[in-house]
Every structure is written in structure tokens, then in C-alpha cells.
Design a protein around this motif. Sequence first.
Motif, PDB file in Angstrom:
ATOM      1  N   SER A   1      17.525   4.482  -5.119  1.00 19.16           N
ATOM      2  CA  SER A   1      18.877   4.737  -5.950  1.00 19.16           C
ATOM      3  C   SER A   1      19.959   4.037  -5.141  1.00 19.16           C
ATOM      4  CB  SER A   1      19.295   6.053  -6.260  1.00 19.16           C
ATOM      5  OG  SER A   1      20.419   6.427  -7.046  1.00 19.16           O
ATOM      6  N   GLY A   2      20.975   3.223  -5.874  1.00 20.59           N
ATOM      7  CA  GLY A   2      21.890   2.405  -5.259  1.00 20.59           C
ATOM      8  C   GLY A   2      21.550   1.522  -4.412  1.00 20.59           C
ATOM      9  N   LYS A   3      20.156   0.998  -4.203  1.00 19.17           N
ATOM     10  CA  LYS A   3      19.839   0.006  -3.293  1.00 19.17           C
ATOM     11  C   LYS A   3      19.643  -1.329  -4.034  1.00 19.17           C
ATOM     12  CE  LYS A   3      17.882   3.307  -0.059  1.00 19.17           C
ATOM     13  NZ  LYS A   3      16.695   3.697   0.991  1.00 19.17           N
ATOM     14  N   SER A   4      19.190  -2.266  -3.322  1.00 20.70           N
ATOM     15  CA  SER A   4      18.745  -3.601  -3.706  1.00 20.70           C
ATOM     16  C   SER A   4      17.494  -3.989  -3.323  1.00 20.70           C
ATOM     17  CB  SER A   4      19.947  -4.629  -3.528  1.00 20.70           C
ATOM     18  OG  SER A   4      19.520  -5.796  -4.053  1.00 20.70           O
ATOM     19  N   ILE A   5      16.442  -4.300  -4.222  1.00 26.71           N
ATOM     20  CA  ILE A   5      15.266  -4.815  -3.537  1.00 26.71           C
ATOM     21  C   ILE A   5      14.822  -5.974  -4.500  1.00 26.71           C
ATOM     22  CG2 ILE A   5      14.509  -2.262  -2.913  1.00 26.71           C
ATOM     23  CD1 ILE A   5      12.703  -2.481  -5.634  1.00 26.71           C
ATOM     24  N   VAL A   6      13.869  -6.615  -3.792  1.00 27.28           N
ATOM     25  CA  VAL A   6      13.126  -7.942  -4.369  1.00 27.28           C
ATOM     26  C   VAL A   6      11.972  -7.472  -4.413  1.00 27.28           C
ATOM     27  CG1 VAL A   6      12.857 -10.327  -4.165  1.00 27.28           C
ATOM     28  CG2 VAL A   6      15.183  -9.323  -3.336  1.00 27.28           C
ATOM     29  N   THR A   7      11.294  -7.585  -5.650  1.00 27.29           N
ATOM     30  CA  THR A   7       9.691  -7.658  -5.841  1.00 27.29           C
ATOM     31  C   THR A   7       9.239  -9.151  -5.654  1.00 27.29           C
ATOM     32  OG1 THR A   7       9.958  -8.032  -8.121  1.00 27.29           O
ATOM     33  CG2 THR A   7      10.064  -5.603  -7.286  1.00 27.29           C
ATOM     34  N   ILE A   8       7.910  -9.282  -5.671  1.00 26.43           N
ATOM     35  CA  ILE A   8       7.260 -10.468  -5.719  1.00 26.43           C
ATOM     36  C   ILE A   8       7.710 -11.516  -6.634  1.00 26.43           C
ATOM     37  CG2 ILE A   8       5.224  -9.900  -7.018  1.00 26.43           C
ATOM     38  CD1 ILE A   8       5.466 -12.290  -3.965  1.00 26.43           C
ATOM     39  N   GLU A   9       8.284 -10.888  -8.118  1.00 26.01           N
ATOM     40  CA  GLU A   9       8.677 -11.722  -9.098  1.00 26.01           C
ATOM     41  C   GLU A   9       9.999 -12.329  -8.747  1.00 26.01           C
ATOM     42  OE1 GLU A   9       5.769  -8.499 -10.749  1.00 26.01           O
ATOM     43  OE2 GLU A   9       7.690  -8.327  -9.479  1.00 26.01           O
TER      44      GLU A   9
ATOM     45  N   ARG B   1      15.850  12.520 -13.848  1.00 24.91           N
ATOM     46  CA  ARG B   1      17.488  12.198 -13.390  1.00 24.91           C
ATOM     47  C   ARG B   1      17.520  10.770 -13.456  1.00 24.91           C
ATOM     48  NH1 ARG B   1      16.373  14.259  -7.580  1.00 24.91           N
ATOM     49  NH2 ARG B   1      16.386  11.968  -7.198  1.00 24.91           N
ATOM     50  N   PRO B   2      18.904  10.500 -13.757  1.00 21.75           N
ATOM     51  CA  PRO B   2      19.232   8.813 -13.849  1.00 21.75           C
ATOM     52  C   PRO B   2      18.915   8.087 -12.662  1.00 21.75           C
ATOM     53  CG  PRO B   2      21.092  10.448 -14.484  1.00 21.75           C
ATOM     54  CD  PRO B   2      20.138  11.298 -13.812  1.00 21.75           C
ATOM     55  N   LEU B   3      18.719   6.834 -12.775  1.00 30.74           N
ATOM     56  CA  LEU B   3      18.435   6.126 -11.762  1.00 30.74           C
ATOM     57  C   LEU B   3      19.216   4.627 -11.811  1.00 30.74           C
ATOM     58  CD1 LEU B   3      17.039   5.390  -8.990  1.00 30.74           C
ATOM     59  CD2 LEU B   3      15.194   4.755 -10.466  1.00 30.74           C
ATOM     60  N   GLN B   4      19.902   4.162 -10.953  1.00 31.88           N
ATOM     61  CA  GLN B   4      20.639   2.958 -10.864  1.00 31.88           C
ATOM     62  C   GLN B   4      20.150   2.237  -9.717  1.00 31.88           C
ATOM     63  OE1 GLN B   4      23.436   1.413  -9.035  1.00 31.88           O
ATOM     64  NE2 GLN B   4      23.050  -0.374 -10.248  1.00 31.88           N
ATOM     65  N   LEU B   5      19.799   0.932  -9.581  1.00 31.75           N
ATOM     66  CA  LEU B   5      19.659   0.024  -8.468  1.00 31.75           C
ATOM     67  C   LEU B   5      19.861  -1.327  -8.906  1.00 31.75           C
ATOM     68  CD1 LEU B   5      15.654  -0.153  -7.522  1.00 31.75           C
ATOM     69  CD2 LEU B   5      16.604   1.356  -9.660  1.00 31.75           C
ATOM     70  N   THR B   6      19.306  -2.360  -7.861  1.00 22.32           N
ATOM     71  CA  THR B   6      19.480  -3.625  -8.203  1.00 22.32           C
ATOM     72  C   THR B   6      18.024  -4.234  -8.037  1.00 22.32           C
ATOM     73  OG1 THR B   6      21.700  -4.108  -7.817  1.00 22.32           O
ATOM     74  CG2 THR B   6      20.579  -5.887  -7.636  1.00 22.32           C
ATOM     75  N   ILE B   7      17.322  -4.897  -8.712  1.00 22.50           N
ATOM     76  CA  ILE B   7      15.847  -5.270  -8.393  1.00 22.50           C
ATOM     77  C   ILE B   7      15.901  -6.713  -9.121  1.00 22.50           C
ATOM     78  CG2 ILE B   7      13.566  -5.302  -9.346  1.00 22.50           C
ATOM     79  CD1 ILE B   7      14.009  -2.296 -10.052  1.00 22.50           C
ATOM     80  N   ASN B   8      15.660  -7.599  -8.052  1.00 22.61           N
ATOM     81  CA  ASN B   8      15.687  -8.984  -8.204  1.00 22.61           C
ATOM     82  C   ASN B   8      16.974  -9.702  -8.711  1.00 22.61           C
ATOM     83  OD1 ASN B   8      13.104  -8.862  -7.428  1.00 22.61           O
ATOM     84  ND2 ASN B   8      12.351  -8.931  -9.319  1.00 22.61           N
ATOM     85  N   GLY B   9      18.215  -9.040  -8.314  1.00 29.20           N
ATOM     86  CA  GLY B   9      19.285  -9.698  -8.458  1.00 29.20           C
ATOM     87  C   GLY B   9      20.015  -8.945  -9.745  1.00 29.20           C
TER      88      GLY B   9
END
Length: 184
Positions: free
Chosen positions: A78-86, A6-14
Amino acid sequence: MSIETRPLQLTINGKSVAMDAVPVGMPMIDFLHEYLDLTGTHFGCGQGVCHACTVVETHGDGSTSESRTCIYDAHFFSGKSIVTIEGHADAAGDGEAQLTAVQQAFIRNFAFQCGYCTPGFVAGASVFIDALKRQPVQRADLETAIEQALSVHICRCTGYVRYYEAVRAVALETPGCVIGADDQ
């Protein structure tokens, strides 16, 4: 046999991330590692118990929470915003990374041994400090608050004392996190 995607869209590290075909059921940690080469988030127990795989989830109101990437599939985000250690260190205009107060305190207090659990502790400590900015605690209650916030994170090297010392330092040094901090 084909793998369902499935398609996936989200925000990672801005940054917005959009993929057309991500396998259904793929753990988020695998998506981070294999699709985005973000390998700083560590796989520990695979059951969501140790919290080595924790990332910060940023909500619409600006608040944050911890999310484990080994037990949730990529589409959960999906649709969320996360921040990884990077994504914790901010890039300065000169290209140099500016470590967060949590990262600086971890280094100052040598709050790690092997470092495997450190990304999860950085995420947990960052969420805790964010929560304190929104709802400060009394100085007398700070130790208990730190223990409650970070007790789910497992350090196999037993580096808890230094992790907690680093988080205590950030809480006491950050205006508005602790009420009665002058009574140290």
C-alpha cells in the motif's frame, strides 16, 4: 462468513492503481494475477525462497530493491511503487516496446532455459545494476558482487552461468557501474 477487505492504492508499472475492496491477507502475486491480469510474475515455492515472484520496488529517493510477492500480502505494498516484469520495457513513441539493457543482455546471452525464473532474475539484475550505478565496484570484485546479488534466485534448469554472463555484460557496458572496467 464474509471475507474482510480493505482499500488498496499503489503504483504498478508507473500507473496508479486503486481498489476499494481487496481481501486482507491476499498475497500480492494473487492480486497481480487475478485483479490486474499481470501474470508475468511467477509463483514458485510460495515461501519466498526461490525468488521467481520478485518484483522491483522503487523508493522515494529513486533507489530500488527486490520484493517477493508470494510472501507479502497486497496491503504490504500500500502506497508503494513496484515494477513487474511487464513494466520493465519502456514503450517508445511508435508503440514499440524498448527492452531494458538487462532484458537485451538476457536475450543476447540466451540467459534462460524454461524461462520460469526469468522475471525474478530480471528484477534482481535490474536492482543490482541500479545499485552499481549508485555505488560502483572494482572490476576485480564484479564476479563476487554478481554472485552475492543473484545468489538468492533459484533456477531449476541451472542456467546460472548465462544469467551471470548477461549481468556481467550489462555491468561492463553501463558507464559508471564498474571501476577499472578498461582492464578487462
